[in-house]
Design an enzyme around this catalytic site. Sequence first.
Site, PDB file in Angstrom:
ATOM      1  N   GLU A  20       7.265 -10.296   2.706  1.00 47.33           N
ATOM      2  CA  GLU A  20       6.561 -10.768   3.898  1.00 47.33           C
ATOM      3  C   GLU A  20       7.491 -10.962   5.093  1.00 47.33           C
ATOM      4  OE1 GLU A  20       2.796 -13.209   2.073  1.00 47.33           O
ATOM      5  OE2 GLU A  20       4.734 -14.233   2.126  1.00 47.33           O
ATOM      6  N   TYR A  58      -6.009  14.834  10.391  1.00 54.45           N
ATOM      7  CA  TYR A  58      -4.980  15.817  10.715  1.00 54.45           C
ATOM      8  C   TYR A  58      -3.606  15.200  10.474  1.00 54.45           C
ATOM      9  CZ  TYR A  58      -8.320  19.113  12.685  1.00 54.45           C
ATOM     10  OH  TYR A  58      -9.348  20.014  12.838  1.00 54.45           O
TER      11      TYR A  58
END
Length: 386
Positions: free
Chosen positions: A366, A295
């Site tokens: 990162e 959903y």
Amino acid sequence: MKIEDIKKLEPYVVKQRRYLHEHPELSWHEFDTSKHVREELDKMGIPYEIVEKVGVVGIINGSKSGKSIGIRADMDALPITENTGLEFSSKNAGVMHACGHDMHTAVLLGTAKVLNEMKDELKGKVVLIFQPSEEKIEKLGASVMKEHPEVKALDRVIGLHVMPSLKAGQAALRVGPVMAATDMFDIFIEGKGGHGAMPHMTVDPIIAGVQLINAFQTIVSREIDPLKATVLSITAFNAGSSQNVIPSEAHLKGTARTFDNDMKDKIIEMMQRIADGVAEATRTKIRIENQKGPYATVNDEKATLMGIEVAKEVFGDGLVFDHPPIMPGEDFSEYLRQTPGVFMFLGVSNVANEFALHQDNFSPREDAMILAVEYFVKYAKKFLEE
């Protein structure tokens, strides 16, 4: 460890991410990933339970009883051959972390490390949800993990997704829908094949397929409120293989997406009604098989407002409020349908949109991960103290 010392944990989080990036695994096959997560939790002294062989639910109990908050990371990779040139590129042929789930898992491991060292300061419980199979629509990992007793009992749940449309140092939060409800479907059209020179002797599934596709366009344009963004796309049409043979069947594929959860199931019902009409008109038989996806991911207002308070501390001027909802789906919505929570987008690019999710050159920065750790830690602490 104090919150002010979180930055010192960055090498650990980067190390975890690089190991996971080198060893990607597909949905429901995250055996090495799950083992690695469990080994890290063992080192931290955090108890956990295994769910369906690869899912992991870890528990950090504070010194006093109180509320519980869940933090989720997904672990699966994609069937993509990596093309980044990184020193720590995938060692598993044809499999790649091209959606950032390696970063999500590394962030949660870092978060677990910090919160576990702070557990004497915590009031309540932190539930660490290391989830398999976010990518496999046939069996979404969240639909399984949400049934675990500790997850079902949560008072709040939080998560995030790396987002290449945002630069590293940025994050986006908003109340309401952020990712779409997603369904995939197959349409099978059965006719009667025959000679291309004698169409009157056949029942042509190609004609039926063309009429069906055209008729489907009226669903979005004429049956759905134009203020409720919806996508209905036919992405494959397969029928026949010869210039002079009308085939006996056709196979169509596609996807339906919306930010309105009430509309999710209605779209397929509309499609079936139209398919029944086209079948009657063309003398074919038309069958729709729907693969129900997640959903819409809809952020709870109260949970999001707390997230914004925390994110302002962590990201400062990098906090973005106008990032639009996006049409890809995310099964984090399964948790949100049973527990109030919030899902954040984390910037990971040098330049916005320099690469995209699910691309073979997906190369996120990162240094964004430690900001995510700080966000998770501060959110959990703030919620449990509230």
